[in-house]
Write an enzyme that holds these catalytic residues in place. Structure first.
Site, PDB file in Angstrom:
ATOM      1  N   LYS A   1      42.569  -0.105  79.720  1.00  0.00           N
ATOM      2  CA  LYS A   1      41.629  -1.108  80.206  1.00  0.00           C
ATOM      3  C   LYS A   1      42.315  -2.457  80.290  1.00  0.00           C
ATOM      4  CE  LYS A   1      37.791  -2.357  81.784  1.00  0.00           C
ATOM      5  NZ  LYS A   1      38.630  -3.223  82.639  1.00  0.00           N
ATOM      6  N   THR A   2      42.111  -3.109  81.410  1.00  0.00           N
ATOM      7  CA  THR A   2      42.651  -4.449  81.622  1.00  0.00           C
ATOM      8  C   THR A   2      41.662  -5.503  81.131  1.00  0.00           C
ATOM      9  OG1 THR A   2      41.702  -4.523  83.839  1.00  0.00           O
ATOM     10  CG2 THR A   2      43.978  -3.755  83.640  1.00  0.00           C
ATOM     11  N   GLY A   3      42.150  -6.725  81.039  1.00  0.00           N
ATOM     12  CA  GLY A   3      41.307  -7.876  80.739  1.00  0.00           C
ATOM     13  C   GLY A   3      41.959  -9.128  81.296  1.00  0.00           C
TER      14      GLY A   3
ATOM     15  N   SER B   1      37.859  -8.286  79.261  1.00  0.00           N
ATOM     16  CA  SER B   1      37.274  -7.001  79.639  1.00  0.00           C
ATOM     17  C   SER B   1      37.807  -5.813  78.850  1.00  0.00           C
ATOM     18  CB  SER B   1      37.467  -6.744  81.140  1.00  0.00           C
ATOM     19  OG  SER B   1      36.530  -7.489  81.883  1.00  0.00           O
TER      20      SER B   1
END
Length: 272
Positions: A209-211, A64
């Site tokens: 932003k995480t993923g 993501s």
């Protein structure tokens, strides 16, 4: 044991010792793939490395975190308009997890990592235009072909599939966004920076932003990964960062969220 029964056993031992003495490769049980961790922090303007620990040049699925470049693409292509437009309703054919069955706008999309909204953007772009943007961005390995033989590049390439990027490449990409040097409009830069989620860490204003994703396809790779990438400001100083964790450990939350929590906790002690 009768003498004749011993022969196959003795023969096998002799072959094993002979192979060992001659240095022939021996078949062994597959070892678990190594854990990978990286924390990388750079000055956003000069690119000076301020902190680096771990393996930071190995590529993995962006998961993501790809919503950062996809926001640039969406705004530049006119698919996204502002922080809250377009707002789209969930449809059953999206087959999303329960938490994502809701109305989503660009801000909610980034905040909650809503996959079906990403796919709405890429489907409107089409394969050729989508690949063109990723290539012009010089994003990781630039491979949006998707899984072999599945023709799913528009919907899956950035989630444990063909597209991969390293932490070093993530921070270089982020510096270009902050400098306004991506091959997109000034407004696309501005709007993308506006919708990336914001956090606090002991005086640092952090946007990132995480993923999260599981690696492998049910084979020997049992690992999952967590990303947290973005930028932060404090007292007029701006940095870009990437943290990556790849291992088999289970967490009580998605690995990206756990990675974010760890980085926000660590950041004040990493940069003085």
């Amino acid at each position: 044991m009768r003498q004749i029964d011993r022969l196959p056993f003795v023969f096998a031992i002799v072959l094993f010792l002979l192979a060992w003495l001659l240095g022939f490769p021996m078949r062994a049980q597959s070892a678990p793939l190594a854990d990978v961790e990286c924390t990388l922090i750079e000055d956003a303007v000069s690119g000076e490395m301020l902190y680096r620990d771990g393996v930071c040049d190995q590529r993995f699925s962006p998961a993501s975190t790809f919503k950062v470049p996809l926001a640039l693409i969406g705004y530049d292509a006119g698919i996204l308009n502002d922080e809250h437009t377009p707002s789209r309703d969930y449809r059953p054919e999206f087959n999303a997890v329960k938490r994502d069955r809701k109305t989503v706008d660009p801000t909610i999309w980034e905040r909650d990592s809503v996959l079906w909204y990403s796919r709405e953007i890429t489907s409107r772009l089409g394969s050729k235009r989508f690949a063109g943007y990723v290539s012009r961005f010089d994003y990781g390995n630039m491979d949006v072909s998707g899984s072999a033989g599945k023709n799913d590049g528009l919907t899956h390439s950035w989630v444990n599939s063909s597209l991969e990027i390293s932490p070093v490449e993530q921070t270089a990409f982020l510096r270009r966004i902050l400098a306004g040097k991506m091959p997109v409009s000034a407004r696309a830069h501005e709007m993308t920076r506006a919708i990336i989620p914001t956090f606090q860490a002991d005086g640092w204003a952090v946007q990132g932003k995480t993923g999260s994703t599981r690696l492998g396809d049910g084979g020997t790779d049992k690992r999952s990964l967590g990303w947290f990438v973005g930028w932060a400001e404090k007292d007029g100083r701006r940095i870009v960062f990437a943290r990556l964790v790849v291992d088999e450990k289970r967490t009580d939350m998605p690995k990206g969220l756990a990675t974010r929590a760890g980085f926000l906790n660590d950041l004040p002690g990493l940069i003085k």
